[in-house]
Each structure stands twice: as C-alpha cells, then as structure tokens.
Motif scaffolding. Sequence first.
Motif, mmCIF file in Angstrom:
data_model
loop_
_atom_site.group_PDB
_atom_site.id
_atom_site.type_symbol
_atom_site.label_atom_id
_atom_site.label_comp_id
_atom_site.label_asym_id
_atom_site.label_seq_id
_atom_site.Cartn_x
_atom_site.Cartn_y
_atom_site.Cartn_z
ATOM 1 N N GLU A 150 0.810 -1.691 0.034
ATOM 2 C CA GLU A 150 -0.008 -0.146 -0.345
ATOM 3 C C GLU A 150 0.812 1.414 -0.104
ATOM 4 O OE1 GLU A 150 -3.154 2.512 2.543
ATOM 5 O OE2 GLU A 150 -2.172 0.321 3.680
ATOM 6 N N LEU A 151 2.049 1.245 1.016
ATOM 7 C CA LEU A 151 2.493 2.173 0.970
ATOM 8 C C LEU A 151 3.718 2.390 -0.197
ATOM 9 C CD1 LEU A 151 3.579 1.894 4.505
ATOM 10 C CD2 LEU A 151 3.014 3.418 3.703
ATOM 11 N N MET A 152 4.063 1.937 -1.068
ATOM 12 C CA MET A 152 4.500 1.659 -2.332
ATOM 13 C C MET A 152 3.720 2.336 -3.262
ATOM 14 S SD MET A 152 8.019 0.202 -2.076
ATOM 15 C CE MET A 152 8.122 -0.735 -3.335
ATOM 16 N N ALA A 153 2.691 2.103 -3.186
ATOM 17 C CA ALA A 153 1.593 2.289 -4.028
ATOM 18 C C ALA A 153 0.823 3.293 -3.972
ATOM 19 C CB ALA A 153 0.503 0.902 -4.008
ATOM 20 N N ARG A 154 0.629 3.726 -2.937
ATOM 21 C CA ARG A 154 0.538 5.373 -2.775
ATOM 22 C C ARG A 154 1.681 6.070 -2.204
ATOM 23 N NH1 ARG A 154 -4.030 4.688 1.249
ATOM 24 N NH2 ARG A 154 -4.668 6.705 0.571
ATOM 25 N N SER A 155 2.662 5.888 -2.999
ATOM 26 C CA SER A 155 3.155 7.386 -1.416
ATOM 27 C C SER A 155 4.864 7.179 -2.755
ATOM 28 C CB SER A 155 3.779 6.870 -0.208
ATOM 29 O OG SER A 155 4.564 8.045 0.491
ATOM 30 N N PRO A 156 4.728 7.763 -3.535
ATOM 31 C CA PRO A 156 6.956 8.523 -3.797
ATOM 32 C C PRO A 156 7.380 8.060 -2.944
ATOM 33 C CG PRO A 156 5.161 9.171 -4.954
ATOM 34 C CD PRO A 156 4.271 9.251 -4.185
ATOM 35 N N ALA A 157 6.783 8.895 -2.147
ATOM 36 C CA ALA A 157 8.500 9.230 -0.934
ATOM 37 C C ALA A 157 8.533 8.011 -0.459
ATOM 38 C CB ALA A 157 7.741 9.794 0.363
ATOM 39 N N PHE A 158 7.929 7.091 0.084
ATOM 40 C CA PHE A 158 7.887 5.900 0.463
ATOM 41 C C PHE A 158 8.791 4.561 -0.569
ATOM 42 C CE2 PHE A 158 7.409 1.497 1.451
ATOM 43 C CZ PHE A 158 7.729 1.285 2.930
#
Length: 176
Positions: free
Chosen positions: A99-107
């Motif tokens: 989820e974090l990879m898909a929704r946050s370029p910073a993450f």
Amino acid sequence: MDHGDGPTTASVQEFVDALTEPVVVLDRYLDVVAANRIAGAVSASLTVGTNLARFTFLNPYVEDSADDWEESVHRTAAMLRDSLEQHGEDPRFRELVGELMARSPAFASEWAAGRDEPLRRGVTTFENPLVGRVVLRWEQLRRDDDHEHVMVLWAPVDEASARGLDALRDLLRGEP
C-alpha cells in the motif's frame, strides 16, 4: 505481550496512562497499540489505532506542515525495515508495504534506497493546533521479553515545549 486487546496489552495501557509525559507503544507494523492522553493531545499520530507509517506517508497534511518531514520519512522507513528484519515478512506486512509503495512516491523511494539504520532516540517537532510548536526528545525502549513491541517516550527539550505540554494537560483536565 500479546497483540491486540489481551490482558498484557491492557496492563501496558494502564502503565502508559500513569505516565505524565507523552508515551506510546508500537507493534511490529508501527501500529499504536497503547498511548496516554497527553500523547494523543500532542498529535493525532500518537493515538491508539493509528499506523505511524500510513500517517507519515499518506497524510498530505504531515508533509506540508512538518519541518522535519524528510527526517520522519527516513526514520519511519528505517523502523519498518528493522521490523521486517526482526520479524520476517507476513501477509499483513506485505499488504502495508505494498500500500505504501503504491500510494507514496516518498515511501517507494526511501524503501528502495534502504540505507538508514533505525534511530533509537532523537528529537521531533510537533505543530500542535492548540498550543503551537512543541519540540520533544524521544527514546525507544524495549523489554527483554517482548520483541514485538517498542515503547516510545517523549520529553520536552525546552521551557516553551514544557509549557505547551502543561497547557495541553490543562485542556485535558478541562481547565482554562
């Protein structure tokens, strides 16, 4: 300590409630599983049920308002990576990272870089809507018999921050 609302988590919550400075307990997924009221008054990120990784990376207000957001990005990704190394991957961990990879370029960028060791202590600045800037030093503590949870304690770094915490405590007690 068990995960969830079992007897050990309840006893930790009682201990956390007895402390006067902000304190939270995080599980391996960076979910806040115990917190005292003053912690929640400092920041919504420090309330039971909040996932610190989602709060840091998916809440646009955090990026726009936090002076030390880049430091928070490094610290949070390092904590999550450390948890993976300690506990291994499981479906819930894969779901969170996905989820974090898909929704946050910073993450995604920070996770791919994979460079930082997690800090066990530091300083964080909170912009509180009721009392303004509160600068707190923090330290992580772990119990020898509990590798699933980490306790994070905060203390003010200066008199202005101590006054801000006192004002929040007064508000929690219903005092002007």
